[in-house]
Design a protein around this motif. Structure first.
Motif, PDB file in Angstrom:
ATOM      1  N   LEU A 104       0.825  -1.217   0.000  1.00 63.05           N
ATOM      2  CA  LEU A 104       0.000   0.000   0.000  1.00 63.05           C
ATOM      3  C   LEU A 104       0.856   1.262   0.000  1.00 63.05           C
ATOM      4  CD1 LEU A 104      -3.191   0.023   0.064  1.00 63.05           C
ATOM      5  CD2 LEU A 104      -2.148  -2.157   0.668  1.00 63.05           C
ATOM      6  N   THR A 105       2.150   1.121   0.300  1.00 63.84           N
ATOM      7  CA  THR A 105       3.064   2.259   0.238  1.00 63.84           C
ATOM      8  C   THR A 105       3.015   2.928  -1.131  1.00 63.84           C
ATOM      9  OG1 THR A 105       4.548   1.285   1.883  1.00 63.84           O
ATOM     10  CG2 THR A 105       5.501   2.945   0.421  1.00 63.84           C
ATOM     11  N   ALA A 106       2.876   2.135  -2.192  1.00 61.47           N
ATOM     12  CA  ALA A 106       2.842   2.695  -3.549  1.00 61.47           C
ATOM     13  C   ALA A 106       1.654   3.637  -3.711  1.00 61.47           C
ATOM     14  CB  ALA A 106       2.772   1.570  -4.578  1.00 61.47           C
ATOM     15  N   LEU A 107       0.509   3.256  -3.194  1.00 68.65           N
ATOM     16  CA  LEU A 107      -0.684   4.102  -3.288  1.00 68.65           C
ATOM     17  C   LEU A 107      -0.545   5.340  -2.411  1.00 68.65           C
ATOM     18  CD1 LEU A 107      -3.574   4.418  -4.430  1.00 68.65           C
ATOM     19  CD2 LEU A 107      -4.384   3.184  -2.403  1.00 68.65           C
ATOM     20  N   GLN A 108      -0.032   5.158  -1.202  1.00 62.36           N
ATOM     21  CA  GLN A 108       0.104   6.274  -0.266  1.00 62.36           C
ATOM     22  C   GLN A 108       1.084   7.330  -0.777  1.00 62.36           C
ATOM     23  OE1 GLN A 108       1.239   3.834   2.999  1.00 62.36           O
ATOM     24  NE2 GLN A 108      -0.859   3.217   3.480  1.00 62.36           N
ATOM     25  N   TRP A 121       6.358  10.869   6.129  1.00 63.41           N
ATOM     26  CA  TRP A 121       6.099  10.078   4.936  1.00 63.41           C
ATOM     27  C   TRP A 121       6.985   8.848   4.937  1.00 63.41           C
ATOM     28  CZ3 TRP A 121       9.272   9.731   0.208  1.00 63.41           C
ATOM     29  CH2 TRP A 121      10.545  10.272   0.363  1.00 63.41           C
ATOM     30  N   GLY A 122       6.701   7.900   4.027  1.00 58.15           N
ATOM     31  CA  GLY A 122       7.523   6.712   3.930  1.00 58.15           C
ATOM     32  C   GLY A 122       6.682   5.460   3.807  1.00 58.15           C
ATOM     33  N   GLY A 123       7.186   4.359   4.409  1.00 63.19           N
ATOM     34  CA  GLY A 123       6.516   3.078   4.323  1.00 63.19           C
ATOM     35  C   GLY A 123       7.508   1.978   4.022  1.00 63.19           C
ATOM     36  N   ASN A 124       7.133   1.069   3.130  1.00 60.08           N
ATOM     37  CA  ASN A 124       7.972  -0.068   2.800  1.00 60.08           C
ATOM     38  C   ASN A 124       9.169   0.367   1.961  1.00 60.08           C
ATOM     39  OD1 ASN A 124       8.508  -2.491   0.676  1.00 60.08           O
ATOM     40  ND2 ASN A 124       7.988  -3.266   2.699  1.00 60.08           N
ATOM     41  N   LEU A 125      10.360  -0.011   2.408  1.00 57.66           N
ATOM     42  CA  LEU A 125      11.592   0.435   1.759  1.00 57.66           C
ATOM     43  C   LEU A 125      11.699  -0.057   0.320  1.00 57.66           C
ATOM     44  CD1 LEU A 125      14.430   1.696   1.799  1.00 57.66           C
ATOM     45  CD2 LEU A 125      15.248  -0.394   2.931  1.00 57.66           C
ATOM     46  N   SER A 126      11.408  -1.328   0.072  1.00 57.74           N
ATOM     47  CA  SER A 126      11.521  -1.870  -1.289  1.00 57.74           C
ATOM     48  C   SER A 126      10.569  -1.166  -2.240  1.00 57.74           C
ATOM     49  CB  SER A 126      11.219  -3.371  -1.290  1.00 57.74           C
ATOM     50  OG  SER A 126      12.110  -4.070  -0.472  1.00 57.74           O
ATOM     51  N   VAL A 127       9.345  -0.928  -1.778  1.00 61.82           N
ATOM     52  CA  VAL A 127       8.351  -0.264  -2.630  1.00 61.82           C
ATOM     53  C   VAL A 127       8.775   1.173  -2.906  1.00 61.82           C
ATOM     54  CG1 VAL A 127       5.946   0.475  -2.815  1.00 61.82           C
ATOM     55  CG2 VAL A 127       6.483  -1.772  -1.843  1.00 61.82           C
ATOM     56  N   LEU A 128       9.254   1.858  -1.878  1.00 60.46           N
ATOM     57  CA  LEU A 128       9.693   3.240  -2.069  1.00 60.46           C
ATOM     58  C   LEU A 128      10.816   3.301  -3.104  1.00 60.46           C
ATOM     59  CD1 LEU A 128      10.162   5.884   0.711  1.00 60.46           C
ATOM     60  CD2 LEU A 128      11.763   5.733  -1.182  1.00 60.46           C
ATOM     61  N   CYS A 129      11.784   2.400  -3.001  1.00 62.72           N
ATOM     62  CA  CYS A 129      12.887   2.403  -3.964  1.00 62.72           C
ATOM     63  C   CYS A 129      12.391   2.135  -5.378  1.00 62.72           C
ATOM     64  CB  CYS A 129      13.934   1.366  -3.568  1.00 62.72           C
ATOM     65  SG  CYS A 129      14.991   1.884  -2.201  1.00 62.72           S
ATOM     66  N   LEU A 169       9.849   3.243  -6.687  1.00 68.53           N
ATOM     67  CA  LEU A 169       9.213   4.455  -7.217  1.00 68.53           C
ATOM     68  C   LEU A 169      10.228   5.505  -7.654  1.00 68.53           C
ATOM     69  CD1 LEU A 169       6.316   4.897  -4.624  1.00 68.53           C
ATOM     70  CD2 LEU A 169       6.118   4.049  -6.966  1.00 68.53           C
ATOM     71  N   LEU A 170      11.512   5.300  -7.344  1.00 65.66           N
ATOM     72  CA  LEU A 170      12.530   6.267  -7.766  1.00 65.66           C
ATOM     73  C   LEU A 170      12.510   6.439  -9.281  1.00 65.66           C
ATOM     74  CD1 LEU A 170      15.555   5.239  -5.540  1.00 65.66           C
ATOM     75  CD2 LEU A 170      14.447   7.477  -5.538  1.00 65.66           C
ATOM     76  N   GLY A 171      12.547   7.683  -9.719  1.00 67.01           N
ATOM     77  CA  GLY A 171      12.553   7.974 -11.149  1.00 67.01           C
ATOM     78  C   GLY A 171      11.180   7.964 -11.791  1.00 67.01           C
ATOM     79  N   THR A 172      10.135   7.718 -11.004  1.00 64.57           N
ATOM     80  CA  THR A 172       8.767   7.737 -11.536  1.00 64.57           C
ATOM     81  C   THR A 172       8.051   8.998 -11.052  1.00 64.57           C
ATOM     82  OG1 THR A 172       7.572   6.699  -9.687  1.00 64.57           O
ATOM     83  CG2 THR A 172       8.793   5.230 -11.197  1.00 64.57           C
ATOM     84  N   PRO A 173       6.931   9.361 -11.688  1.00 66.34           N
ATOM     85  CA  PRO A 173       6.175  10.529 -11.214  1.00 66.34           C
ATOM     86  C   PRO A 173       5.388  10.250  -9.949  1.00 66.34           C
ATOM     87  CG  PRO A 173       5.059   9.516 -13.075  1.00 66.34           C
ATOM     88  CD  PRO A 173       6.369   8.807 -12.932  1.00 66.34           C
ATOM     89  N   HIS A 174       5.476   9.015  -9.425  1.00 64.06           N
ATOM     90  CA  HIS A 174       4.668   8.640  -8.267  1.00 64.06           C
ATOM     91  C   HIS A 174       5.430   8.715  -6.948  1.00 64.06           C
ATOM     92  CE1 HIS A 174       1.995   7.427 -11.418  1.00 64.06           C
ATOM     93  NE2 HIS A 174       2.792   6.477 -11.815  1.00 64.06           N
ATOM     94  N   LEU A 175       6.690   9.169  -6.988  1.00 62.35           N
ATOM     95  CA  LEU A 175       7.440   9.373  -5.748  1.00 62.35           C
ATOM     96  C   LEU A 175       7.398  10.847  -5.386  1.00 62.35           C
ATOM     97  CD1 LEU A 175       9.275   8.064  -3.565  1.00 62.35           C
ATOM     98  CD2 LEU A 175      11.217   8.884  -4.909  1.00 62.35           C
ATOM     99  N   PRO A 176       6.863  11.187  -4.210  1.00 63.13           N
ATOM    100  CA  PRO A 176       6.798  12.604  -3.835  1.00 63.13           C
ATOM    101  C   PRO A 176       8.188  13.184  -3.609  1.00 63.13           C
ATOM    102  CG  PRO A 176       6.156  11.208  -1.991  1.00 63.13           C
ATOM    103  CD  PRO A 176       6.303  10.304  -3.174  1.00 63.13           C
ATOM    104  N   LYS A 177       8.342  14.440  -3.952  1.00 62.46           N
ATOM    105  CA  LYS A 177       9.617  15.139  -3.741  1.00 62.46           C
ATOM    106  C   LYS A 177       9.533  15.873  -2.407  1.00 62.46           C
ATOM    107  CE  LYS A 177      10.663  15.659  -8.673  1.00 62.46           C
ATOM    108  NZ  LYS A 177       9.576  14.766  -9.120  1.00 62.46           N
ATOM    109  N   VAL A 178       9.799  15.150  -1.348  1.00 70.50           N
ATOM    110  CA  VAL A 178       9.686  15.702   0.003  1.00 70.50           C
ATOM    111  C   VAL A 178      11.054  16.176   0.469  1.00 70.50           C
ATOM    112  CG1 VAL A 178       9.053  15.245   2.397  1.00 70.50           C
ATOM    113  CG2 VAL A 178       7.770  14.150   0.542  1.00 70.50           C
ATOM    114  N   ARG A 196      21.830  -1.690   0.871  1.00 68.70           N
ATOM    115  CA  ARG A 196      21.927  -1.308  -0.539  1.00 68.70           C
ATOM    116  C   ARG A 196      20.803  -0.361  -0.935  1.00 68.70           C
ATOM    117  NH1 ARG A 196      22.535  -6.319  -4.234  1.00 68.70           N
ATOM    118  NH2 ARG A 196      20.309  -6.580  -3.834  1.00 68.70           N
ATOM    119  N   MET A 197      19.593  -0.637  -0.458  1.00 71.50           N
ATOM    120  CA  MET A 197      18.469   0.238  -0.790  1.00 71.50           C
ATOM    121  C   MET A 197      18.602   1.595  -0.096  1.00 71.50           C
ATOM    122  SD  MET A 197      15.153  -2.315  -1.040  1.00 71.50           S
ATOM    123  CE  MET A 197      15.506  -3.377   0.358  1.00 71.50           C
TER     124      MET A 197
END
Length: 321
Positions: free
Chosen positions: A125-129, A196-204, A206-215, A234-235
């Motif tokens: 759900l991190t991806a949606l949040q 903000w945040g959530g699951n580390l793997s999911v957050l990583c 999203l890097l380079g996509t328009p779905h990662l907030p620029k906080v 590594r992540m």
């Protein structure tokens, strides 16, 4: 600074007859519900907590490893957003939301949040949040999942009282802070920023996509499961090298559970990995947050302004004022 203390979650009470129950919708946005009885148990238990529970008609759909194909799950998201229940609680995580992010009508989702819907979950759900935060749809709640947290049998350990109480308080708008015991070394730290945040793997992912907030200047919390410390390192280094970590005022680590040591580790553990990162990063890297793939988990408002304060080993995250 006053010693940070968080009120203990109150024992959930059934709303009085004069108070209409909160409408709670269960849905499956990602992985297939492998054990339908767990979802039914969760629905019954949430009903005893005073919620008026409905289950989305596609919650038990199956397509490969997913709870329905992408179009089916995306339609469920939009259907629930239009209905705007008080609480939208995911059945489980797994994997699947990355596949539909490009198709989400974020304005439609934003109207649901603006109307008072609290969307809740963690893990996938991190991806949606984070997508909702990036597209300015509004804040969501990182919190429990129906099957994992409210559908457990007594033999499986039952329902955690703190998880349950935090969830009920948060959904009724009463939870304003959480406190926990962390490691020493950050006494006197006090920062304010977007939580903000959530699951580390999911957050990583999203890097380079328009779905990662620029906080920038935020308080970033992270958790994961089934990831060896070297993969977690590594992540985290990827986030550091991408400029994400150093843009924050603090990073708070939750649970990193169910990883298996290797004979090659030779003293390399989660604890030594974190210590090594602290020596390399300028941003404070705290730990001990009771959140992640574990029985006891708090609720956290993703996208709200919050204050993190530390005195001794007592840590407090406040967003109520």
């Amino acid at each position: 600074m006053k010693r940070p203390t968080a009120p203990k979650p109150a024992v959930p009470e059934t709303p009085s007859a004069a108070e209409p129950p909160l409408r709670l919708q269960l849905w499956s946005p990602a992985g297939v519900v492998a054990r339908p009885p767990a979802l039914r148990r969760a629905a019954r238990h949430l009903g005893t907590l005073g919620f008026e529970v409905t289950v989305d008609p596609d919650a038990l759909a199956r397509h490969q490893r997913f709870a329905g194909d992408d179009a089916q799950r995306l339609a469920a998201l939009h259907r629930i957003a239009d209905a705007a229940p008080d609480v939208v609680l995911a059945s489980r995580g797994g994997y699947g939301l990355m596949r539909v992010l490009d198709g989400i009508d974020w304005a439609r989702l934003g109207r649901s949040i603006a109307g008072g819907s609290r969307w809740v979950g963690y893990s996938d759900l991190t991806a949606l949040q984070l997508g909702a935060l990036a597209h300015r749809a509004g804040p969501m709640w990182a919190g429990p999942l129906a099957c994992d947290d409210f559908g457990r049998t007594a033999e499986e350990g039952g329902i955690d009282e703190i998880t349950e109480a935090c969830f009920v308080e948060a959904m009724h708008g009463e939870l304003e802070a959480i406190g926990f015991r962390g490691e020493a070394g950050f006494d006197g730290l006090e920062v304010r920023g977007t939580l903000w945040g959530g699951n580390l793997s999911v957050l990583c992912s999203l890097l380079g996509t328009p779905h990662l907030p620029k906080v920038r200047g935020g308080i970033l919390f992270l958790e994961d499961v089934n990831e060896h410390p070297y993969r977690i390192e590594r992540m985290l280094l990827q986030l550091a090298q991408a400029g994400v970590l150093e843009a924050q005022k603090a990073v708070v680590l939750g649970s990193f559970s169910d990883w298996k040591p290797s004979p090659l580790d030779r003293g390399y553990t989660l604890k030594t990995m974190v210590a090594g990162l602290r020596s390399r990063l300028k941003v404070p890297l705290l730990s001990g947050l009771p959140f992640g793939h574990q029985r006891t988990k708090v609720c956290l408002p993703v996208g709200r302004r919050a204050t993190l304060a530390v005195e001794g080993r007592d840590h407090l995250i406040v967003w109520g004022h």
